[in-house]
Design a protein around this motif. Sequence first.
Motif, PDB file in Angstrom:
ATOM      1  N   THR A 140     -23.981 -31.563   0.549  1.00  0.00           N
ATOM      2  CA  THR A 140     -23.244 -32.618   0.596  1.00  0.00           C
ATOM      3  C   THR A 140     -23.026 -33.329  -0.726  1.00  0.00           C
ATOM      4  O   THR A 140     -24.224 -33.532  -1.254  1.00  0.00           O
ATOM      5  CB  THR A 140     -22.924 -33.467   1.910  1.00  0.00           C
ATOM      6  OG1 THR A 140     -24.149 -34.265   1.856  1.00  0.00           O
ATOM      7  CG2 THR A 140     -23.020 -32.545   3.247  1.00  0.00           C
ATOM      8  N   GLY A 141     -21.870 -33.906  -0.731  1.00  0.00           N
ATOM      9  CA  GLY A 141     -21.601 -34.967  -1.918  1.00  0.00           C
ATOM     10  C   GLY A 141     -22.328 -36.199  -1.717  1.00  0.00           C
ATOM     11  O   GLY A 141     -22.972 -36.727  -2.441  1.00  0.00           O
ATOM     12  N   THR A 142     -22.462 -36.553  -0.539  1.00  0.00           N
ATOM     13  CA  THR A 142     -23.174 -37.976   0.009  1.00  0.00           C
ATOM     14  C   THR A 142     -24.691 -37.598  -0.525  1.00  0.00           C
ATOM     15  O   THR A 142     -25.215 -38.550  -1.094  1.00  0.00           O
ATOM     16  CB  THR A 142     -23.188 -37.910   1.460  1.00  0.00           C
ATOM     17  OG1 THR A 142     -22.050 -38.309   1.953  1.00  0.00           O
ATOM     18  CG2 THR A 142     -24.427 -39.089   2.103  1.00  0.00           C
ATOM     19  N   VAL A 187     -25.071 -37.668  -4.170  1.00  0.00           N
ATOM     20  CA  VAL A 187     -24.975 -39.288  -4.796  1.00  0.00           C
ATOM     21  C   VAL A 187     -26.352 -39.752  -4.470  1.00  0.00           C
ATOM     22  O   VAL A 187     -26.990 -40.585  -5.490  1.00  0.00           O
ATOM     23  CB  VAL A 187     -23.780 -39.988  -4.211  1.00  0.00           C
ATOM     24  CG1 VAL A 187     -24.181 -41.524  -4.435  1.00  0.00           C
ATOM     25  CG2 VAL A 187     -22.371 -39.289  -4.717  1.00  0.00           C
ATOM     26  N   TYR A 227     -15.612 -45.488  -3.329  1.00  0.00           N
ATOM     27  CA  TYR A 227     -16.102 -44.492  -2.068  1.00  0.00           C
ATOM     28  C   TYR A 227     -16.966 -43.636  -2.742  1.00  0.00           C
ATOM     29  O   TYR A 227     -16.581 -42.929  -3.657  1.00  0.00           O
ATOM     30  CB  TYR A 227     -15.274 -44.250  -1.189  1.00  0.00           C
ATOM     31  CG  TYR A 227     -15.796 -43.351  -0.165  1.00  0.00           C
ATOM     32  CD1 TYR A 227     -16.312 -43.619   1.090  1.00  0.00           C
ATOM     33  CD2 TYR A 227     -15.832 -41.673  -0.158  1.00  0.00           C
ATOM     34  CE1 TYR A 227     -16.777 -42.759   1.934  1.00  0.00           C
ATOM     35  CE2 TYR A 227     -16.085 -40.964   0.831  1.00  0.00           C
ATOM     36  CZ  TYR A 227     -16.699 -41.593   1.807  1.00  0.00           C
ATOM     37  OH  TYR A 227     -17.310 -40.464   2.845  1.00  0.00           O
ATOM     38  N   HIS A 228     -18.322 -43.455  -2.191  1.00  0.00           N
ATOM     39  CA  HIS A 228     -19.140 -42.562  -2.631  1.00  0.00           C
ATOM     40  C   HIS A 228     -20.040 -41.567  -1.700  1.00  0.00           C
ATOM     41  O   HIS A 228     -21.265 -41.071  -2.056  1.00  0.00           O
ATOM     42  CB  HIS A 228     -20.159 -43.104  -3.548  1.00  0.00           C
ATOM     43  CG  HIS A 228     -19.571 -43.872  -4.855  1.00  0.00           C
ATOM     44  ND1 HIS A 228     -19.148 -42.983  -6.055  1.00  0.00           N
ATOM     45  CD2 HIS A 228     -19.441 -45.065  -5.099  1.00  0.00           C
ATOM     46  CE1 HIS A 228     -18.825 -43.829  -6.907  1.00  0.00           C
ATOM     47  NE2 HIS A 228     -18.775 -45.098  -6.279  1.00  0.00           N
ATOM     48  N   GLY A 229     -19.326 -41.522  -0.407  1.00  0.00           N
ATOM     49  CA  GLY A 229     -20.042 -40.784   0.716  1.00  0.00           C
ATOM     50  C   GLY A 229     -20.856 -41.918   1.704  1.00  0.00           C
ATOM     51  O   GLY A 229     -20.700 -43.355   1.579  1.00  0.00           O
ATOM     52  N   ASP A 246     -16.895 -43.726 -10.185  1.00  0.00           N
ATOM     53  CA  ASP A 246     -16.005 -42.536 -10.020  1.00  0.00           C
ATOM     54  C   ASP A 246     -14.963 -43.009 -11.107  1.00  0.00           C
ATOM     55  O   ASP A 246     -14.210 -44.034 -10.945  1.00  0.00           O
ATOM     56  CB  ASP A 246     -15.580 -42.542  -8.528  1.00  0.00           C
ATOM     57  CG  ASP A 246     -14.530 -41.405  -8.309  1.00  0.00           C
ATOM     58  OD1 ASP A 246     -13.945 -40.868  -9.394  1.00  0.00           O
ATOM     59  OD2 ASP A 246     -14.160 -41.177  -7.179  1.00  0.00           O
ATOM     60  N   TRP A 267     -10.439 -42.508  -5.617  1.00  0.00           N
ATOM     61  CA  TRP A 267      -9.417 -42.445  -4.618  1.00  0.00           C
ATOM     62  C   TRP A 267      -9.076 -43.604  -3.728  1.00  0.00           C
ATOM     63  O   TRP A 267      -8.078 -43.884  -3.396  1.00  0.00           O
ATOM     64  CB  TRP A 267      -9.426 -41.199  -3.713  1.00  0.00           C
ATOM     65  CG  TRP A 267     -10.378 -41.070  -2.744  1.00  0.00           C
ATOM     66  CD1 TRP A 267     -11.664 -40.574  -2.565  1.00  0.00           C
ATOM     67  CD2 TRP A 267     -10.047 -41.564  -1.367  1.00  0.00           C
ATOM     68  NE1 TRP A 267     -12.079 -40.791  -1.531  1.00  0.00           N
ATOM     69  CE2 TRP A 267     -11.276 -41.094  -0.695  1.00  0.00           C
ATOM     70  CE3 TRP A 267      -8.980 -41.897  -0.724  1.00  0.00           C
ATOM     71  CZ2 TRP A 267     -11.552 -41.685   0.639  1.00  0.00           C
ATOM     72  CZ3 TRP A 267      -9.256 -42.354   0.673  1.00  0.00           C
ATOM     73  CH2 TRP A 267     -10.424 -42.058   1.427  1.00  0.00           C
ATOM     74  N   ASP A 314     -19.557 -39.982 -10.563  1.00  0.00           N
ATOM     75  CA  ASP A 314     -19.499 -39.231  -9.189  1.00  0.00           C
ATOM     76  C   ASP A 314     -18.113 -38.631  -9.449  1.00  0.00           C
ATOM     77  O   ASP A 314     -16.946 -39.157  -9.379  1.00  0.00           O
ATOM     78  CB  ASP A 314     -19.508 -40.223  -8.284  1.00  0.00           C
ATOM     79  CG  ASP A 314     -19.142 -39.578  -6.757  1.00  0.00           C
ATOM     80  OD1 ASP A 314     -18.844 -38.374  -6.951  1.00  0.00           O
ATOM     81  OD2 ASP A 314     -19.168 -40.311  -5.738  1.00  0.00           O
ATOM     82  N   VAL A 347     -17.319 -35.764  -7.165  1.00  0.00           N
ATOM     83  CA  VAL A 347     -17.241 -35.000  -6.237  1.00  0.00           C
ATOM     84  C   VAL A 347     -15.775 -34.784  -5.744  1.00  0.00           C
ATOM     85  O   VAL A 347     -15.402 -33.780  -5.562  1.00  0.00           O
ATOM     86  CB  VAL A 347     -17.749 -35.697  -4.894  1.00  0.00           C
ATOM     87  CG1 VAL A 347     -17.367 -34.889  -3.585  1.00  0.00           C
ATOM     88  CG2 VAL A 347     -19.189 -35.859  -4.915  1.00  0.00           C
ATOM     89  N   GLY A 348     -14.973 -35.921  -6.206  1.00  0.00           N
ATOM     90  CA  GLY A 348     -13.477 -35.591  -6.068  1.00  0.00           C
ATOM     91  C   GLY A 348     -12.781 -35.256  -7.414  1.00  0.00           C
ATOM     92  O   GLY A 348     -11.651 -34.477  -7.203  1.00  0.00           O
ATOM     93  N   LYS A 390     -17.495 -30.899  -3.344  1.00  0.00           N
ATOM     94  CA  LYS A 390     -16.037 -30.311  -2.833  1.00  0.00           C
ATOM     95  C   LYS A 390     -15.763 -28.987  -3.571  1.00  0.00           C
ATOM     96  O   LYS A 390     -16.187 -28.002  -3.207  1.00  0.00           O
ATOM     97  CB  LYS A 390     -14.981 -31.405  -2.902  1.00  0.00           C
ATOM     98  CG  LYS A 390     -15.205 -32.523  -2.110  1.00  0.00           C
ATOM     99  CD  LYS A 390     -14.092 -33.496  -1.761  1.00  0.00           C
ATOM    100  CE  LYS A 390     -14.303 -34.487  -0.866  1.00  0.00           C
ATOM    101  NZ  LYS A 390     -13.386 -35.130  -0.211  1.00  0.00           N
ATOM    102  N   ILE A 443     -21.264 -28.235   0.182  1.00  0.00           N
ATOM    103  CA  ILE A 443     -22.086 -28.239  -1.240  1.00  0.00           C
ATOM    104  C   ILE A 443     -22.373 -29.571  -1.699  1.00  0.00           C
ATOM    105  O   ILE A 443     -21.416 -30.646  -1.532  1.00  0.00           O
ATOM    106  CB  ILE A 443     -21.256 -27.351  -2.276  1.00  0.00           C
ATOM    107  CG1 ILE A 443     -22.241 -27.089  -3.598  1.00  0.00           C
ATOM    108  CG2 ILE A 443     -19.909 -27.984  -2.633  1.00  0.00           C
ATOM    109  CD1 ILE A 443     -23.211 -25.982  -3.206  1.00  0.00           C
TER     110      ILE A 443
HETATM  111  C1  LIG Z   1     -16.043 -39.704  -5.116  1.00  0.00           C
HETATM  112  C2  LIG Z   1     -16.870 -39.262  -3.575  1.00  0.00           C
HETATM  113  N1  LIG Z   1     -18.213 -39.173  -3.596  1.00  0.00           N
HETATM  114  C3  LIG Z   1     -18.723 -38.504  -2.653  1.00  0.00           C
HETATM  115  C4  LIG Z   1     -18.242 -38.025  -1.413  1.00  0.00           C
HETATM  116  C5  LIG Z   1     -19.070 -37.460  -0.300  1.00  0.00           C
HETATM  117  O1  LIG Z   1     -19.018 -36.241  -0.405  1.00  0.00           O
HETATM  118  P1  LIG Z   1     -19.057 -35.419   0.959  1.00  0.00           P
HETATM  119  O2  LIG Z   1     -17.992 -35.919   1.856  1.00  0.00           O
HETATM  120  O3  LIG Z   1     -19.437 -33.879   0.561  1.00  0.00           O
HETATM  121  O4  LIG Z   1     -20.528 -35.869   1.600  1.00  0.00           O
HETATM  122  C6  LIG Z   1     -16.951 -38.168  -1.490  1.00  0.00           C
HETATM  123  C7  LIG Z   1     -16.184 -37.496  -0.324  1.00  0.00           C
HETATM  124  O5  LIG Z   1     -14.855 -37.669  -0.195  1.00  0.00           O
HETATM  125  C8  LIG Z   1     -16.025 -38.612  -2.670  1.00  0.00           C
HETATM  126  O6  LIG Z   1     -14.784 -38.529  -2.731  1.00  0.00           O
END
Ligand SMILES: Cc1ncc(COP(=O)(O)O)c(C=O)c1O
Length: 437
Positions: free
Chosen positions: A126-128, A131, A154-156, A215, A219, A248, A250-251, A275, A283
């Motif tokens: 996952t993105g979480t 990070v 937001y970073h998860g 980021d 968002w 970051d 992810v988005g 994502k 992923i």
């Molecule tokens: C910028 C950012 N970082 C990290 C995440 C976390 O990713 P995940 O939902 O795959 O854990 C998100 C999820 O929306 C995100 O937007």
Amino acid sequence: MTTSAYDLPGVATASTVASAELNRRARAVMPGGNSRTAVYSSPYPIYVRYGHGARVVDVDGTERLDFLNNSTALIHGHAHPTIVRAVAEAAARGTSFGMPTETEVAFAEALTARNETFEHVRFTSTGTEAVMMAVQAARAHTLRPKLAKIAGAYHGAYDATAINNDGSGSLITHATLGIPAGVSDNTVIIPFNDPEGALEVLGRHAGELAAILIDPLPWRIGLVPASAEYLAALRGFCDEHDVVLISDEVGSFRIGMGGAIAEFGYAADLTVLGKVIAGGMPIGAVTGRRDVMAVFDPSAGSPPLPHSGSYNANPVSMSAGLASLALLTSDEMDRINGLGADVRDRMRQILADHTPGGWTVNGNGSLFRVLGPNATGADGRPVNAVNLLSRALLRHGVHIGDSGLGCVSTAMEPDDVDAFARAFTAAADDVRACLAQ
Ligand SMILES: Cc1ncc(COP(=O)(O)O)c(C=O)c1O
């Protein structure tokens, strides 16, 4: 109290009876009937039966255009035949192993080819997690404890980043319940797009900072891009104090072939991906400078930062990722970015023509976010105008996020944007009718 589309005049709640019934069952076995806060909607979410291309069909049989695409993860829409085939073939070979696979190597090659700063890469589920591993890598590399993050970003769901992530922009370090003071004490909150303000805060922690996590298109702060001056100030600070700059994406990776760092023209030491890179399968990836990534290297004995995970580099996700990246050609990227610009322009025009004002539409590439005014309902109560708009859109056959987040996928054509604009016009009219004038 917020108003929802379920309350809009003329909405037949009977059209969501199967969702209501599923939510009744869900509430008996899950807190609030929910496993993912972002997909909860009041009074209950609409449950999906299946998706195809640009559309989703709910459990009551209603089909809608999907402009949320699983919080922007599904850049090729739903059930793209090439991705489905790749997933099915990979699953038929075995869904996970206690051994590495060739697809991991091939996907790492494909991903690192997208940007020359992606020297080495490592996969998570996952993105979480990605990070989390990037932050830990920066700590292991610098042997320092602190992380700086942007107020509101937001970073998860990882502890150190689930601090001050609500989009409010407040500089106070407010942690979610359950995150200990030891973690929040090591998290430094910097203001967004304020180079002097950020440098002033960073300067107070210089010798203790391992990383700055940004980021470039956050968002939760409304998809407002980081300014060139701001990015240059953070890069300069990192160079001066040997701090690892983590981007970051992810988005935001989806805004260009080489991701946001390429589009915004700044250098990160580590980049976090997720994502879109796996076309809808779970992923995450940490990528970047070889010398920083070396903390993960187990080949010379025990690595400084051991990183395990039963599903890291999962072969089904790797195969979906290979297919997804191959479909994401520069022509397709240009095409959906063009559709994204069209969607944003049309939303701005419709909101200007059909509502009393106070709306903003932000975004970049194929991403958009609508921000609304502080509004009062016809009954005199405060109303979340964006939530009202997203609910009205559901009624008119379009799905975007409750927060106004959305995106275009490669499954969409100009006709879909026309259909979106018609629904958006009708939804804007509904919103105007529901608000006090
Ligand atoms: C910028 C950012 N970082 C990290 C995440 C976390 O990713 P995940 O939902 O795959 O854990 C998100 C999820 O929306 C995100 O937007």
